[in-house]
Design a protein around this motif. Structure first.
Motif, PDB file in Angstrom:
ATOM      1  N   LEU A  71      -3.756 -11.245  19.207  1.00 35.42           N
ATOM      2  CA  LEU A  71      -3.414  -9.879  19.590  1.00 35.42           C
ATOM      3  C   LEU A  71      -3.465  -9.685  21.107  1.00 35.42           C
ATOM      4  O   LEU A  71      -2.545  -9.139  21.718  1.00 35.42           O
ATOM      5  CB  LEU A  71      -4.366  -8.899  18.905  1.00 35.42           C
ATOM      6  N   ILE A  72      -4.541 -10.153  21.729  1.00 38.46           N
ATOM      7  CA  ILE A  72      -4.685 -10.000  23.181  1.00 38.46           C
ATOM      8  C   ILE A  72      -3.638 -10.832  23.922  1.00 38.46           C
ATOM      9  O   ILE A  72      -3.057 -10.387  24.921  1.00 38.46           O
ATOM     10  CB  ILE A  72      -6.108 -10.409  23.610  1.00 38.46           C
ATOM     11  N   SER A  73      -3.380 -12.040  23.420  1.00 35.67           N
ATOM     12  CA  SER A  73      -2.368 -12.887  24.069  1.00 35.67           C
ATOM     13  C   SER A  73      -0.979 -12.258  23.983  1.00 35.67           C
ATOM     14  O   SER A  73      -0.219 -12.259  24.958  1.00 35.67           O
ATOM     15  CB  SER A  73      -2.358 -14.276  23.414  1.00 35.67           C
ATOM     16  N   ALA A  74      -0.665 -11.702  22.812  1.00 32.02           N
ATOM     17  CA  ALA A  74       0.633 -11.047  22.656  1.00 32.02           C
ATOM     18  C   ALA A  74       0.732  -9.824  23.559  1.00 32.02           C
ATOM     19  O   ALA A  74       1.779  -9.572  24.172  1.00 32.02           O
ATOM     20  CB  ALA A  74       0.846 -10.647  21.197  1.00 32.02           C
ATOM     21  N   GLY A  75      -0.362  -9.052  23.647  1.00 31.10           N
ATOM     22  CA  GLY A  75      -0.354  -7.886  24.528  1.00 31.10           C
ATOM     23  C   GLY A  75      -0.160  -8.273  25.981  1.00 31.10           C
ATOM     24  O   GLY A  75       0.587  -7.613  26.713  1.00 31.10           O
ATOM     25  N   ALA A  76      -0.826  -9.359  26.405  1.00 32.82           N
ATOM     26  CA  ALA A  76      -0.670  -9.823  27.781  1.00 32.82           C
ATOM     27  C   ALA A  76       0.763 -10.291  28.045  1.00 32.82           C
ATOM     28  O   ALA A  76       1.333 -10.035  29.112  1.00 32.82           O
ATOM     29  CB  ALA A  76      -1.658 -10.948  28.064  1.00 32.82           C
ATOM     30  N   ALA A  77       1.352 -10.972  27.050  1.00 35.00           N
ATOM     31  CA  ALA A  77       2.729 -11.445  27.211  1.00 35.00           C
ATOM     32  C   ALA A  77       3.708 -10.272  27.291  1.00 35.00           C
ATOM     33  O   ALA A  77       4.654 -10.289  28.086  1.00 35.00           O
ATOM     34  CB  ALA A  77       3.103 -12.363  26.050  1.00 35.00           C
ATOM     35  N   ILE A  78       3.472  -9.246  26.467  1.00 34.61           N
ATOM     36  CA  ILE A  78       4.340  -8.064  26.499  1.00 34.61           C
ATOM     37  C   ILE A  78       4.233  -7.366  27.852  1.00 34.61           C
ATOM     38  O   ILE A  78       5.234  -6.952  28.437  1.00 34.61           O
ATOM     39  CB  ILE A  78       3.964  -7.103  25.354  1.00 34.61           C
ATOM     40  N   TYR A  79       3.001  -7.249  28.350  1.00 36.23           N
ATOM     41  CA  TYR A  79       2.799  -6.595  29.653  1.00 36.23           C
ATOM     42  C   TYR A  79       3.473  -7.390  30.771  1.00 36.23           C
ATOM     43  O   TYR A  79       4.112  -6.821  31.657  1.00 36.23           O
ATOM     44  CB  TYR A  79       1.303  -6.466  29.925  1.00 36.23           C
ATOM     45  N   LYS A  80       3.349  -8.711  30.696  1.00 37.95           N
ATOM     46  CA  LYS A  80       3.924  -9.568  31.741  1.00 37.95           C
ATOM     47  C   LYS A  80       5.440  -9.518  31.729  1.00 37.95           C
ATOM     48  O   LYS A  80       6.092  -9.565  32.782  1.00 37.95           O
ATOM     49  CB  LYS A  80       3.435 -11.006  31.548  1.00 37.95           C
ATOM     50  N   ASN A  81       6.032  -9.420  30.543  1.00 40.66           N
ATOM     51  CA  ASN A  81       7.485  -9.471  30.411  1.00 40.66           C
ATOM     52  C   ASN A  81       8.111  -8.093  30.225  1.00 40.66           C
ATOM     53  O   ASN A  81       9.246  -7.987  29.747  1.00 40.66           O
ATOM     54  CB  ASN A  81       7.871 -10.371  29.233  1.00 40.66           C
ATOM     55  N   ALA A  82       7.377  -7.047  30.561  1.00 43.70           N
ATOM     56  CA  ALA A  82       7.913  -5.691  30.435  1.00 43.70           C
ATOM     57  C   ALA A  82       9.094  -5.513  31.376  1.00 43.70           C
ATOM     58  O   ALA A  82       9.147  -6.115  32.451  1.00 43.70           O
ATOM     59  CB  ALA A  82       6.828  -4.667  30.752  1.00 43.70           C
ATOM     60  N   PRO A  83      10.070  -4.701  31.002  1.00 42.75           N
ATOM     61  CA  PRO A  83      11.229  -4.495  31.879  1.00 42.75           C
ATOM     62  C   PRO A  83      10.800  -3.836  33.186  1.00 42.75           C
ATOM     63  O   PRO A  83       9.990  -2.898  33.179  1.00 42.75           O
ATOM     64  CB  PRO A  83      12.141  -3.565  31.063  1.00 42.75           C
ATOM     65  N   PRO A  84      11.312  -4.295  34.307  1.00 46.73           N
ATOM     66  CA  PRO A  84      10.908  -3.720  35.598  1.00 46.73           C
ATOM     67  C   PRO A  84      11.506  -2.335  35.804  1.00 46.73           C
ATOM     68  O   PRO A  84      12.604  -2.032  35.315  1.00 46.73           O
ATOM     69  CB  PRO A  84      11.471  -4.720  36.615  1.00 46.73           C
ATOM     70  N   ILE A  85      10.770  -1.504  36.522  1.00 48.14           N
ATOM     71  CA  ILE A  85      11.308  -0.211  36.942  1.00 48.14           C
ATOM     72  C   ILE A  85      11.778  -0.385  38.384  1.00 48.14           C
ATOM     73  O   ILE A  85      10.968  -0.591  39.288  1.00 48.14           O
ATOM     74  CB  ILE A  85      10.252   0.898  36.859  1.00 48.14           C
ATOM     75  N   PRO A  86      13.070  -0.346  38.612  1.00 51.09           N
ATOM     76  CA  PRO A  86      13.582  -0.608  39.971  1.00 51.09           C
ATOM     77  C   PRO A  86      13.030   0.391  40.989  1.00 51.09           C
ATOM     78  O   PRO A  86      12.822   1.568  40.679  1.00 51.09           O
ATOM     79  CB  PRO A  86      15.099  -0.449  39.805  1.00 51.09           C
ATOM     80  N   ALA A  87      12.775  -0.105  42.186  1.00 50.76           N
ATOM     81  CA  ALA A  87      12.352   0.795  43.264  1.00 50.76           C
ATOM     82  C   ALA A  87      13.473   1.766  43.598  1.00 50.76           C
ATOM     83  O   ALA A  87      13.236   2.950  43.864  1.00 50.76           O
ATOM     84  CB  ALA A  87      11.964  -0.011  44.494  1.00 50.76           C
ATOM     85  N   THR A  88      14.695   1.242  43.561  1.00 48.16           N
ATOM     86  CA  THR A  88      15.876   2.086  43.784  1.00 48.16           C
ATOM     87  C   THR A  88      17.011   1.603  42.888  1.00 48.16           C
ATOM     88  O   THR A  88      17.130   0.407  42.609  1.00 48.16           O
ATOM     89  CB  THR A  88      16.355   2.037  45.248  1.00 48.16           C
ATOM     90  N   VAL A  89      17.816   2.538  42.438  1.00 46.87           N
ATOM     91  CA  VAL A  89      19.057   2.222  41.730  1.00 46.87           C
ATOM     92  C   VAL A  89      20.180   2.674  42.653  1.00 46.87           C
ATOM     93  O   VAL A  89      20.258   3.861  43.017  1.00 46.87           O
ATOM     94  CB  VAL A  89      19.138   2.949  40.377  1.00 46.87           C
ATOM     95  N   VAL A  90      21.027   1.727  43.058  1.00 48.24           N
ATOM     96  CA  VAL A  90      22.023   2.023  44.093  1.00 48.24           C
ATOM     97  C   VAL A  90      23.422   1.701  43.591  1.00 48.24           C
ATOM     98  O   VAL A  90      23.617   0.937  42.639  1.00 48.24           O
ATOM     99  CB  VAL A  90      21.732   1.221  45.379  1.00 48.24           C
ATOM    100  N   SER A  91      24.400   2.299  44.267  1.00 45.58           N
ATOM    101  CA  SER A  91      25.809   2.016  43.997  1.00 45.58           C
ATOM    102  C   SER A  91      26.236   0.799  44.813  1.00 45.58           C
ATOM    103  O   SER A  91      25.478   0.317  45.666  1.00 45.58           O
ATOM    104  CB  SER A  91      26.651   3.235  44.391  1.00 45.58           C
ATOM    105  N   PRO A  92      27.443   0.276  44.594  1.00 42.09           N
ATOM    106  CA  PRO A  92      27.905  -0.856  45.411  1.00 42.09           C
ATOM    107  C   PRO A  92      27.951  -0.526  46.899  1.00 42.09           C
ATOM    108  O   PRO A  92      27.867  -1.427  47.741  1.00 42.09           O
ATOM    109  CB  PRO A  92      29.309  -1.134  44.858  1.00 42.09           C
TER     110      PRO A  92
END
Length: 418
Positions: free
Chosen positions: A37-58
């Motif tokens: 359980l703890i290993s799976a939780g750590a893996a989920i936390y490590k591989n969580a989708p990043p929240i971009p600092a900025t979302v920009v246009s081309p």
């Protein structure tokens, strides 16, 4: 010829040894399961989708920022969002899955930009396309949404020109939806009245849609394993996840079967249990008389929970009222569902507490001094906690507690997604 007495003694010895080893088995199982359980939780936390600092246009114009995405998440949850719709399938059964809805709207608007430059492109327009145009457009859409353009070094997520224009259409749609509400989905009119809050909440929804569509680095599926399903951009369940889901269910059933087999094959020891001597029946003590009020409170809470259950269930039939009574503005679906869940916890906890207080004097030699006053004080504290929690939850959902974050000054090149 075997000695039956000796054989029976040997069997009992083995059973006794097995029984003594059961605590060791329990400790071993706990260690293994909690490690997984703890290993799976750590893996989920490590591989969580990043929240971009900025979302920009081309053109490097700022569309969204991490701060506004996180502010949108907090605002959404503070206004009872976990009971209105869902994110990545986690939430209420009423109202849409916001990730799926935004992703599909965004995909259709982007398809319109790619097809004829018009973001006002809906499902009916998509269905009227010829098979060849639809297939070609679908390939382009998959490239638009499945390609991960997030740069982990700079924290910037770059959208394509078509995605940027399509996202503006989504923000415009949600400005109307979140402010005017929807009787079909039991979304009250004026759920959000502040334009900046609506923009932030939509930004949060848009981020979840990006995470659900863009492929993980070095993987053929998205951060959410292509959930929610959407053929428009090629979000289909990976085969390996289907196989492992089936394997996990089989392993679970096999584990339960093994446990039942071990349990049922063990013979209970034939021991005569002594009968506990019952104490003489005594009159209720002063504290016990006060404690009976706890059970009255629990019954009231249970009755109110039933009423909230009726209101919550009826919202699925009549989205803006209760048998013709327009109560949505005063007791919205998110509030009635929150109360329904909270009250279940409260009346069960009250009964547990009351049982301990009531039977305590029964097993003691005498009742402590001022025990009745202590029980009365505890009842007052319990009432304050219950009423305060219910009122606080309702006030938060109605927006009376304010927003934790204030909208910061927009960057100079910030694009108003309206």
């Amino acid at each position: 010829m075997a000695n039956p007495t000796f054989d029976m003694a040997e069997v009992r010895s083995r059973q006794s040894t097995w029984r003594l080893s059961l605590p060791a088995w329990l400790v071993l199982i706990c260690i293994v399961t909690f490690t997984v359980l703890i290993s799976a939780g750590a893996a989920i936390y490590k591989n969580a989708p990043p929240i971009p600092a900025t979302v920009v246009s081309p053109q490097q114009e700022i569309i969204l920022t991490q701060d506004r995405i996180q502010a949108g998440q907090e605002t959404y949850l503070a206004r009872g969002g976990q009971h209105i719709g869902s994110i990545w399938g986690h939430g209420s059964y009423l109202a849409p899955d916001w990730t799926a809805d935004v992703l599909h709207r965004w995909s259709l608007a982007t398809a319109g930009i790619l097809y004829n430059g018009d973001p006002n492109f809906d499902q009916a327009d998509w269905d009227t396309l010829s098979e060849s145009d639809r297939a070609l457009l679908q390939v382009e859409l998959r490239n638009e949404f499945k390609t991960n353009r997030y740069d982990p070094d700079t924290g910037a997520l770059t959208l394509t020109t078509a995605q940027t224009a399509g996202l503006k259409k989504v923000f415009a749609d949600y400005q109307t939806l979140l402010s005017k509400g929807s009787a079909v989905h039991s979304i009250p009119r004026g759920w959000f009245t502040d334009a900046s809050q609506i923009r932030d909440v939509t930004a949060f929804f848009a981020w979840t849609a990006w995470a659900a569509s863009a492929n993980r680095p070095n993987a053929p599926f998205s951060y959410t394993a292509n959930f929610p399903h959407d053929d428009l951009i090629g979000n289909q369940v990976p085969g390996q996840f289907v196989i492992w889901s089936i394997v996990s269910v089989v392993v679970l059933i096999a584990g339960i079967a093994l446990f039942l087999f071990v349990y049922l094959t063990q013979e209970d020891a034939e021991e005569v249990q002594p009968v506990v001597e019952r104490p003489a029946i005594r009159l209720a003590t002063p504290s016990q008389k006060v404690t009976t009020l706890f059970f009255g409170v629990a019954m009231v809470l249970f009755f109110v929970q039933i009423l909230m259950g009726m209101v919550t269930a009826h919202y699925a039939v009549e989205g803006d009222g209760f048998y013709g009574v327009p109560i949505q503005q005063y007791l919205p679906y998110a509030a009635s569902r929150t109360w329904h869940l909270q009250l279940a916890v409260f009346w069960i906890a009250t009964c547990w507490l009351a049982a301990g207080l009531y039977f305590g004097p029964r097993f003691g030699k005498r009742e402590p001094k001022f025990q009745a006053w202590g029980n009365g004080g505890l009842l007052v504290a319990l009432t304050l906690v219950v009423v305060g929690s219910l009122v606080g939850a309702w006030a938060g959902i109605q927006g009376y507690l304010g927003d934790k974050r204030s909208s910061p000054r927009k960057p100079k090149d910030f694009i108003e997604c309206r």
